[in-house]
Enzyme design. Structure first.
Site, PDB file in Angstrom:
ATOM      1  N   GLN A  93       9.746  -7.997  -6.159  1.00 34.44           N
ATOM      2  CA  GLN A  93       9.166  -9.121  -5.412  1.00 34.44           C
ATOM      3  C   GLN A  93       9.353 -10.456  -6.120  1.00 34.44           C
ATOM      4  O   GLN A  93       9.169 -11.508  -5.512  1.00 34.44           O
ATOM      5  CB  GLN A  93       7.675  -8.888  -5.168  1.00 34.44           C
ATOM      6  CG  GLN A  93       7.393  -7.717  -4.243  1.00 34.44           C
ATOM      7  CD  GLN A  93       5.919  -7.610  -3.962  1.00 34.44           C
ATOM      8  OE1 GLN A  93       5.200  -6.948  -4.697  1.00 34.44           O
ATOM      9  NE2 GLN A  93       5.460  -8.277  -2.922  1.00 34.44           N
ATOM     10  N   LEU A 128       2.642  -9.817  -0.246  1.00 33.56           N
ATOM     11  CA  LEU A 128       3.054 -11.188  -0.592  1.00 33.56           C
ATOM     12  C   LEU A 128       4.471 -11.473  -0.093  1.00 33.56           C
ATOM     13  O   LEU A 128       4.813 -12.621   0.155  1.00 33.56           O
ATOM     14  CB  LEU A 128       2.973 -11.393  -2.108  1.00 33.56           C
ATOM     15  CG  LEU A 128       1.570 -11.282  -2.715  1.00 33.56           C
ATOM     16  CD1 LEU A 128       1.647 -11.330  -4.237  1.00 33.56           C
ATOM     17  CD2 LEU A 128       0.644 -12.365  -2.182  1.00 33.56           C
ATOM     18  N   HIS A 155       2.098   1.484  -1.892  1.00 33.42           N
ATOM     19  CA  HIS A 155       2.693   0.239  -1.389  1.00 33.42           C
ATOM     20  C   HIS A 155       3.683  -0.334  -2.417  1.00 33.42           C
ATOM     21  O   HIS A 155       4.816  -0.684  -2.080  1.00 33.42           O
ATOM     22  CB  HIS A 155       1.567  -0.768  -1.096  1.00 33.42           C
ATOM     23  CG  HIS A 155       2.037  -2.103  -0.640  1.00 33.42           C
ATOM     24  ND1 HIS A 155       1.772  -2.598   0.613  1.00 33.42           N
ATOM     25  CD2 HIS A 155       2.750  -3.075  -1.276  1.00 33.42           C
ATOM     26  CE1 HIS A 155       2.330  -3.803   0.737  1.00 33.42           C
ATOM     27  NE2 HIS A 155       2.920  -4.119  -0.411  1.00 33.42           N
TER      28      HIS A 155
HETATM   29 NI    NI Z   1       4.049  -5.708  -1.156  1.00 29.82          NI
END
Ligand code: NI
Length: 178
Positions: free
Chosen positions: A56, A105, A146
């Site tokens: 991410q 996010l 997740h």
């Molecule tokens: Ni995530």
């Protein structure tokens, strides 16, 4: 004295890095790794997340942070110390699945109702490279699954049963966050 910390920019869906399978971490002795983990923890806390995975922030390595605590985006999250899990694997899981609301996010503006195992037994290395096993249950098991998805090129959107299980962040906050 001030700590030098970096807050990373979050990669959002459409960025191909979120579809890569992340590489295993092999060198635990580097100062860079320790600094990266600290920066990742600062980033997830700053962004009001409860977890984050290295892809991410555009680093395709098998590193995730679980940092559950009540915050603006997750008012009822259980409190725990931010923990780094490196090279994690799921070694056993519940037969039962449970649906719960997730945000990400990297998927701004919406939430989804995602089926997950109610518990998972996992093996991982800590930030020193020590091999550990743990059972995660409930919301923390959900966070683990997740973040693990991010390490194998998935997002929670890939786990939804129906597009009808998507709602806006605004509606989530009004209707479901209490
Ligand atoms: Ni995530």
């Amino acid at each position: 004295m001030e700590n030098s910390t970096t807050k990373y920019t979050i990669a959002t869906i459409g960025n191909p890095i979120l579809r890569e399978v992340a590489a295993e971490v092999v060198d635990f002795s580097s100062q860079d790794l320790q600094q990266f983990i600290d920066d990742l923890i600062n980033t997830v806390i700053d962004e009001n997340g409860v977890g984050i995975a290295a892809p991410q922030v555009s680093v395709s390595k098998q590193i995730m942070i679980i940092a559950s605590r009540p915050n603006a985006r997750y008012p009822t999250a259980p409190e725990m110390e931010p923990t780094a899990l490196i090279n994690p694997k799921i070694i056993e899981y519940s037969q039962e699945l449970e649906k719960g609301w997730e945000g990400c996010l990297s998927v701004p503006g919406i939430r989804g109702l995602v089926p997950r195992y109610t518990w998972v037994d996992v093996r991982y290395q800590d930030r020193q490279g020590e091999c550990l096993e743990a059972r995660f249950e409930g919301f923390v098991a959900r966070i683990f699954q997740h973040e693990y998805d991010h390490l194998i090129g998935n997002t929670y959107l890939d786990r939804l049963e129906s597009n009808r299980d998507i709602i806006s962040e605004e509606e989530y906050q009004i209707r479901l966050s209490k």
